[in-house]
Design an enzyme around this catalytic site. Structure first.
Site, short mmCIF file in Angstrom:
data_model
loop_
_atom_site.label_atom_id
_atom_site.label_comp_id
_atom_site.label_asym_id
_atom_site.label_seq_id
_atom_site.Cartn_x
_atom_site.Cartn_y
_atom_site.Cartn_z
CE LYS A 38 -34.29 24.86 -27.03
NZ LYS A 38 -34.82 24.12 -25.88
CG ASP B 16 -40.18 25.68 -26.40
OD1 ASP B 16 -40.99 26.11 -27.26
OD2 ASP B 16 -40.52 25.47 -25.22
#
Ligand code: SF4
Length: 211
Positions: A118, A136
């Site tokens: 991420k 997220d």
């Protein structure tokens, strides 16, 4: 109009200028800020980074920092002990293996302490013009509610599905727009369903009925 186009149009209308809300002035600062932002709001991170970057303006200063000294500066954010350890280690790795320059390849970024897929996606898309969607909590929730991913999908599966659905040239902007949409409109609790322009295509089980 197909669902993909509708979603892109609605997000463009709602959040034409969506962008990273973390404050930074260079590659080093964004990488540190993103590492610090895990399970913490961008607002909280923005409160601690000015003094952190003043004390440690580059990876070189941070690489020789004492962990306790960094902890004192960031102790208002969650998981600060672990994050202090990670950013110092990351700075050491960048100095040792990358001549003090934040790397631009995914494999190199993911080799750094505190950097997972991420975080690497955020860095690649914001700093190196490499299209990517960092999934997220907001992006994951919104994707499931809109039926773009399944409830059982993990964040990696959701990311891959978004890549198949949306054109590559839109990924980076879409990433910011989905975060804004999840943060300010399709919130975890009390999403604004009754005024939502995606109500008709939304698959969320708990959306209220329109009367
Ligand atoms: S209808 Fe509600 S749950 Fe569905 S996308 Fe809109 S705000 Fe989110």
């Amino acid at each position: 109009m197909d669902k993909t186009t509708l979603i892109l149009n609605v997000l463009d209308e709602m959040f034409p200028n969506a962008k990273a809300e973390l404050n930074y002035t260079n590659h080093y600062e964004l990488l540190v800020a993103v590492i610090l932002s895990a399970q913490t709001t961008d607002i909280q991170v923005n409160k601690v980074t000015p003094i952190l970057f003043k004390r440690y303006p580059t990876v070189y200063e941070l690489s020789s920092a004492k962990q306790e000294a960094v902890e004192v500066l960031i102790n208002s954010i969650g998981l600060y002990k672990n994050k202090a350890k990670n950013i110092i280690k990351m700075a050491n790795q960048v100095v040792t293996h990358f001549d003090g320059i934040i790397p631009s390849r995914r494999e190199d970024l993911e080799s750094l302490a505190g950097v997972g897929r991420k975080t690497a996606n955020v860095i690649l898309s914001n700093l190196f013009d490499t299209p990517a969607i960092a999934v997220d909590t907001h992006v994951h929730r919104v994707s499931i509610r809109l039926g773009l991913a399944k409830k059982t999908d993990d964040v990696y599966q959701t990311e891959m599905k978004l890549y198949k659905i949306f054109p590559k040239e839109r990924w980076t902007k879409l990433h910011h727009q989905l975060i804004f949409f999840g943060r300010y409109h399709c919130t975890s609790r009390n999403p604004k369903c009754l005024t939502c322009k995606l109500y008709e295509v939304c698959k969320y089980d708990n959306k209220p009925k329109k009367v």
